[in-house]
Write an enzyme that holds these catalytic residues in place. Structure first.
Site, mmCIF file in Angstrom:
data_model
loop_
_atom_site.group_PDB
_atom_site.id
_atom_site.type_symbol
_atom_site.label_atom_id
_atom_site.label_comp_id
_atom_site.label_asym_id
_atom_site.label_seq_id
_atom_site.Cartn_x
_atom_site.Cartn_y
_atom_site.Cartn_z
ATOM 1 C CB CYS A 118 3.301 5.421 5.339
ATOM 2 S SG CYS A 118 3.839 4.424 6.729
ATOM 3 C CG HIS A 155 5.445 0.770 2.530
ATOM 4 N ND1 HIS A 155 4.830 1.976 2.270
ATOM 5 C CD2 HIS A 155 4.854 0.306 3.660
ATOM 6 C CE1 HIS A 155 3.943 2.223 3.201
ATOM 7 N NE2 HIS A 155 3.927 1.233 4.060
ATOM 8 C CG ASP A 201 -2.240 -13.453 0.055
ATOM 9 O OD1 ASP A 201 -1.334 -12.722 0.498
ATOM 10 O OD2 ASP A 201 -2.085 -14.680 -0.166
ATOM 11 C CG HIS A 202 0.806 -12.595 -2.840
ATOM 12 N ND1 HIS A 202 0.589 -13.202 -1.621
ATOM 13 C CD2 HIS A 202 2.123 -12.781 -3.106
ATOM 14 C CE1 HIS A 202 1.717 -13.743 -1.190
ATOM 15 N NE2 HIS A 202 2.665 -13.504 -2.061
ATOM 16 C CD GLU A 222 0.629 -0.729 9.175
ATOM 17 O OE1 GLU A 222 -0.037 -0.144 8.317
ATOM 18 O OE2 GLU A 222 1.226 -0.133 10.095
ATOM 19 C CG HIS A 226 2.839 -3.515 6.122
ATOM 20 N ND1 HIS A 226 3.945 -3.174 6.855
ATOM 21 C CD2 HIS A 226 2.283 -2.334 5.751
ATOM 22 C CE1 HIS A 226 4.039 -1.844 6.929
ATOM 23 N NE2 HIS A 226 3.049 -1.313 6.260
ATOM 24 C CG HIS A 244 -0.425 0.252 2.541
ATOM 25 N ND1 HIS A 244 -1.204 0.582 3.623
ATOM 26 C CD2 HIS A 244 0.853 0.195 3.001
ATOM 27 C CE1 HIS A 244 -0.443 0.718 4.688
ATOM 28 N NE2 HIS A 244 0.793 0.496 4.345
#
Lengths: 136, 136, 136, 136, 136, 136
Positions: free
Chosen positions: A34, A40, A80-81, A124, A42, A15
């Site tokens: 951020c 970047h 996811d991904h 996170e 998580h 995100h």
């Protein structure tokens, strides 16, 4: 005789925190690193807590497989991904983990009916977590 | 000025989830692979939370050694390295972790009186946990 | 330019440590409470480490999906939610976690060929782990 | 639409549990080996939870950097790598982790105003944690 | 057929890093805040690894109870809830975790003879660990 | 008298696994969902291990502050909260965690000279880790 069951799911996503109406300076002031332009990511841990009476025949609050199927289909398979910024859930709101928790809670509360959804907690990083338990 | 103390205890046990009145098909439908005929096992983490005023002289909610003695005697010594299905606590109910949490809570609440028992949380695996806080 | 990849798999199983030729006294002397007659269980974490050159085109030691398929089929599907004492791997040897590590290593080393199997580490509890790296 | 943010901070400190008016026997009766004369120490994890409405523009409960600055200045810089017994916060009360949690809560609640302080949880070891949520 | 067994023990202690021949400036230059005058503390995790042939009758590298008795008597009972600076092991050397690892290794290697001592690893915090495997 | 010090650093970044010369089909065959077009992300844990004689005066392998400064400047500041695909280190190689480990090792081994760099281990998720110890 109400008991609670909490189950953890894991997903990895990227995100970038920035608000379209904000200038670059405003975004960095609000989000620090951020807001870095290329994003970047998580490893998110999503902990879902449901509660209810323990069924006297089965000894369970609800069928864990049913909860798994629901969370995997509605949440893990979707996020996811991926890059959260591109998901429709974040078209109008910034993909902070506060908003991610709310998006997960709202989605699950409308489709998982086998027990009461109590709260959603999203880790996170190993030091940051966020929790949402619905409008109250 | 109420504070809470949570303490974790560990025990390893086996169980098999099945209900005597159920057919094999019903048991597999309810419990999946947890109904496998020869059982399986877990490293359970039992987290006990007690609360109360902080005693002005000692600065403590209660004597931790007293809590340890009680939980070890009543819970760990009884259930550690056993097959839960054979324990009298599970003669009439299935040894799900919901029922295990309730059995631990009920037992402790009747014998540990040095502080108020707030809740019992049992982690069955690193992804699953169950919580019980008494009849409410 | 050899790199190593370690991947963790989780399975829950029960076992009882005792040797058929031993008397009850000998079994308790050797295994303590692990010899309790009806068994107990653990959440085992199996960490598999493989190594090899990093492939210049893909940047990988091996295909992780291939490793997952192999470990799931050979190890997880076979041992998860079972009683280890009843598995043919433990017909002649006691299902200690030392012997479980060796059984996993031997099985994987004969079927996983996409990279060199370096070692198998099995965590029995959060305080105990066992490692085997083949005959040397 | 209230959400909660929990953030973990780490600090290492020593303490000795004993009460000046108590005899040695009374101190050992109350605190066991924690009363050993030359002290011992812990890696404390301090988890601070704050809550509030999610700001519609930023998507955040509060600015995490602001919380970090406050906790680092008021708590970590003050207590990290110190002997708690010598801190003015423990001049009149024993530095139990109950009292440490209360000291942290009271200090933060008077200076951190960007969101509501919900509770402070302090992990003393991997098995012990303490929580304080203000006078109620 | 050599296998390895690793076992984790936990102890809490305080220490202060400073060298008697050093000036205050030299001590702060060398140890930073670890030289603070009144000490600080840690929850140390001591992981002891031993190795050897798996005994064909018992399926074990060695008797875990024997290892526990030895480490508890020689290490945990001696160092837990103490100030390391006052222990004779640190009369001539600074109680860094490097030296603590060496002290533990040397002590265990001379008294634990049921399997070969392979290495001692001491975690000082969740981010720092130290390892010693003897003179080589 | 060689001892080893391992230190963990954390950074969050995004990446997408794909090779420019590959077709989409080839990329999905090689990388699965890690080839999703808009990337995803991880909380990486980078564990750096260095070794050497324990200095008799200080009791340390090396100055931990010096190691921290070096890793923060060379690794954390560079890669934290970035998109790895855009970093010059991954201009010619795919940003797999194997290649990330090698990039970190090569960079540190040329600039950190206060102790011998032994290995770099990068945890990509709680289940996957990668290790590189130089050309051998």
């Amino acid at each position: 005789m109400r008991a609670y069951l909490s189950r953890r799911y894991r997903l990895s996503a990227s995100h970038r925190l920035y608000r379209q109406g904000f200038s670059d300076e405003q975004n960095f002031a609000a989000y620090g690193k951020c807001a870095n332009p290329h994003g970047h990511g998580h490893n998110y841990v999503v902990e879902v807590t449901v509660g209810g009476a323990v069924h006297p025949a089965t000894g369970m609050v609800c069928d864990l497989g049913e909860l798994d199927d629901c969370v995997r289909k509605e949440i893990v398979d979707r996020f996811d991904h991926t890059n959260l910024n591109l998901d429709p859930a974040f078209r109008e709101v910034v993909p902070t983990t506060e908003n991610f928790s709310i998006a997960i809670y709202d989605r699950l509360s409308s489709v998982f009916l086998a027990a009461k959804l109590i709260r959603v907690r999203v880790e996170e990083t190993s030091n940051n977590s966020f929790e949402y338990a619905g409008k109250k």
